[in-house]
Design an enzyme around this catalytic site. Structure first.
Site, PDB file in Angstrom:
ATOM      1  CG  ASN A  10     -50.069  -0.334  74.421  1.00 13.98           C
ATOM      2  OD1 ASN A  10     -49.659   0.677  73.836  1.00 13.98           O
ATOM      3  ND2 ASN A  10     -49.862  -1.562  73.959  1.00 13.98           N
ATOM      4  CD1 TRP A  11     -54.355   4.965  75.350  1.00 14.50           C
ATOM      5  CD2 TRP A  11     -53.786   7.078  74.869  1.00 14.50           C
ATOM      6  NE1 TRP A  11     -55.097   5.798  76.150  1.00 14.50           N
ATOM      7  CE2 TRP A  11     -54.778   7.096  75.868  1.00 14.50           C
ATOM      8  CE3 TRP A  11     -53.275   8.287  74.398  1.00 14.50           C
ATOM      9  CZ2 TRP A  11     -55.266   8.291  76.416  1.00 14.50           C
ATOM     10  CZ3 TRP A  11     -53.759   9.472  74.943  1.00 14.50           C
ATOM     11  CH2 TRP A  11     -54.746   9.472  75.937  1.00 14.50           C
ATOM     12  CE  LYS A  12     -52.433  -2.469  71.604  1.00 12.84           C
ATOM     13  NZ  LYS A  12     -52.814  -3.777  71.134  1.00 12.84           N
ATOM     14  CG  HIS A  93     -47.116  -4.897  72.693  1.00 12.45           C
ATOM     15  ND1 HIS A  93     -47.700  -5.376  71.545  1.00 12.45           N
ATOM     16  CD2 HIS A  93     -48.119  -4.677  73.574  1.00 12.45           C
ATOM     17  CE1 HIS A  93     -49.015  -5.438  71.728  1.00 12.45           C
ATOM     18  NE2 HIS A  93     -49.289  -5.019  72.952  1.00 12.45           N
ATOM     19  CD  GLU A  95     -50.189  -4.633  68.830  1.00 15.22           C
ATOM     20  OE1 GLU A  95     -49.911  -3.466  69.124  1.00 15.22           O
ATOM     21  OE2 GLU A  95     -51.289  -5.163  69.113  1.00 15.22           O
ATOM     22  CD  GLU A 164     -50.270  -7.256  76.449  1.00 18.45           C
ATOM     23  OE1 GLU A 164     -51.188  -6.542  76.843  1.00 18.45           O
ATOM     24  OE2 GLU A 164     -49.553  -6.972  75.485  1.00 18.45           O
ATOM     25  N   GLY A 170     -56.722  -7.584  71.066  1.00  9.63           N
ATOM     26  CA  GLY A 170     -57.596  -6.923  70.090  1.00  9.63           C
ATOM     27  C   GLY A 170     -58.621  -7.835  69.441  1.00  9.63           C
ATOM     28  CB  SER A 209     -59.768  -9.081  74.715  1.00 12.21           C
ATOM     29  OG  SER A 209     -59.418  -9.088  73.345  1.00 12.21           O
ATOM     30  N   GLY A 230     -55.330  -2.271  75.933  1.00 10.02           N
ATOM     31  CA  GLY A 230     -55.189  -1.557  74.669  1.00 10.02           C
ATOM     32  C   GLY A 230     -56.452  -0.779  74.345  1.00 10.02           C
ATOM     33  N   GLY A 231     -57.305  -1.369  73.506  1.00  8.59           N
ATOM     34  CA  GLY A 231     -58.490  -0.686  72.979  1.00  8.59           C
ATOM     35  C   GLY A 231     -59.337  -0.004  74.042  1.00  8.59           C
TER      36      GLY A 231
HETATM   37  P1  PGA Z   1     -56.228  -5.003  73.734  1.00  5.06           P
HETATM   38  O1  PGA Z   1     -54.626  -4.829  73.667  1.00  5.06           O
HETATM   39  O2  PGA Z   1     -56.637  -4.620  75.146  1.00  5.06           O
HETATM   40  O3  PGA Z   1     -56.755  -4.048  72.697  1.00  5.06           O
HETATM   41  O4  PGA Z   1     -56.523  -6.432  73.443  1.00  5.06           O
HETATM   42  C1  PGA Z   1     -53.825  -5.162  74.758  1.00  5.06           C
HETATM   43  C2  PGA Z   1     -52.376  -4.888  74.431  1.00  5.06           C
HETATM   44  O5  PGA Z   1     -51.951  -5.131  73.295  1.00  5.06           O
HETATM   45  O6  PGA Z   1     -51.610  -4.421  75.301  1.00  5.06           O
END
Ligand code: PGA
Length: 252
Positions: A10-12, A93, A95, A164, A170, A209, A230-231
């Site tokens: 997930n590149w956000k 998600h 966010e 999640e 993050g 994470s 994500g990251g």
């Molecule tokens: P993260 O994000 O791997 O950077 O913790 C995961 C996500 O929000 O899907």
């Protein structure tokens, strides 16, 4: 992991065309790791280009509007995503839930709109830190599943669930392997109670994470069918470490 593991990046809100080189490198490497299903969810602006660059991996979006089309300035429908080359969409998600006030009902409408448009869905659920500290994590996640899982014919076949925990996204912090396993078992139970026995096939990803360094351990937890990353999905180097761990986990 009993099923073919599924690892999704997930590149956000990251990525301009310069990042297509990473997508290409991930796609090329995925050829060697065919035991793992790999996908990327870049920002809307890169979906079409990523689909053109990548041959093997899945390409999807991070959100969609529930309606087919209409007067919704700035929104994108699932049919448009499909037209741009997406095969799936992430909905719910944390966010999106936090930044845009999305409710379980909103998430359910998006998921149903996406399935109607021919997309698969990755539905995210997860508790906050305060909810976990209060001992309510499983209750919160069960409530999210009840409120946001899509209904209708074939819905169960189109859904992947991503657990999640909000406090793990993050932050570099993750739940213990026992806690991940316990939550994934609880999610499986809930899926079976909602969809019936066919829900045994639904993959449940862990997200929050995940890195190359902790992926192998996480993939050993009960009912973990892959990861939403994500990251660590932003460079081919770090993402491929996670995909390799998934491939290993399968053999182990
Ligand atoms: P993260 O994000 O791997 O950077 O913790 C995961 C996500 O929000 O899907």
């Amino acid at each position: 992991m009993a099923q073919r593991p599924y690892v999704v990046g997930n590149w956000k809100m990251h990525g301009t065309r310069a990042m297509l080189a990473e997508a290409r490198a991930i796609d090329r490497a995925a050829e060697r790791l065919i035991k793992v299903q790999v996908a990327l969810a870049p920002p809307y602006t890169l979906i079409h280009a990523t689909r053109n660059e990548a041959v093997l991996i899945g390409v999807g979006a991070q959100d969609c509007h529930p309606a087919d089309g209409g007067a919704h300035t700035g929104d994108i429908s699932a049919a448009m995503l499909k037209d741009a080359g997406a095969g799936f969409v992430i909905v719910g998600h944390s966010e999106r839930r936090a930044d845009h006030g999305e409710t379980d009902a909103d998430v359910k409408a998006k998921a149903e709109g996406a399935i109607a448009a021919g997309l698969e869905v990755i539905l995210c659920v997860g508790e906050s830190e305060a909810q976990r500290d209060a001992g309510e994590a499983e209750k919160v996640v069960a409530r999210q599943l009840e409120g946001s899982l899509p209904q209708g014919e074939n819905a169960a076949e189109k859904v992947t669930v991503a657990y999640e925990p909000v406090w793990a996204i993050g932050t570099g912090r993750t739940p213990s392997i026992d806690d991940i396993g316990a939550m994934h078992r609880a999610i499986r139970k809930k899926l079976v109670s909602i969809y019936g026995e066919g829900a045994g096939e639904i993959r449940i990803l862990y997200g929050g994470s995940v890195k190359a360094e902790n992926a192998a351990e996480i993939f050993e937890a009960d009912e973990v069918g892959g990861a939403l990353v994500g990251g660590a999905s932003l460079t081919a180097e770090s993402f491929l470490g996670i995909i390799a761990a998934a491939a290993e986990g399968l053999q182990g």
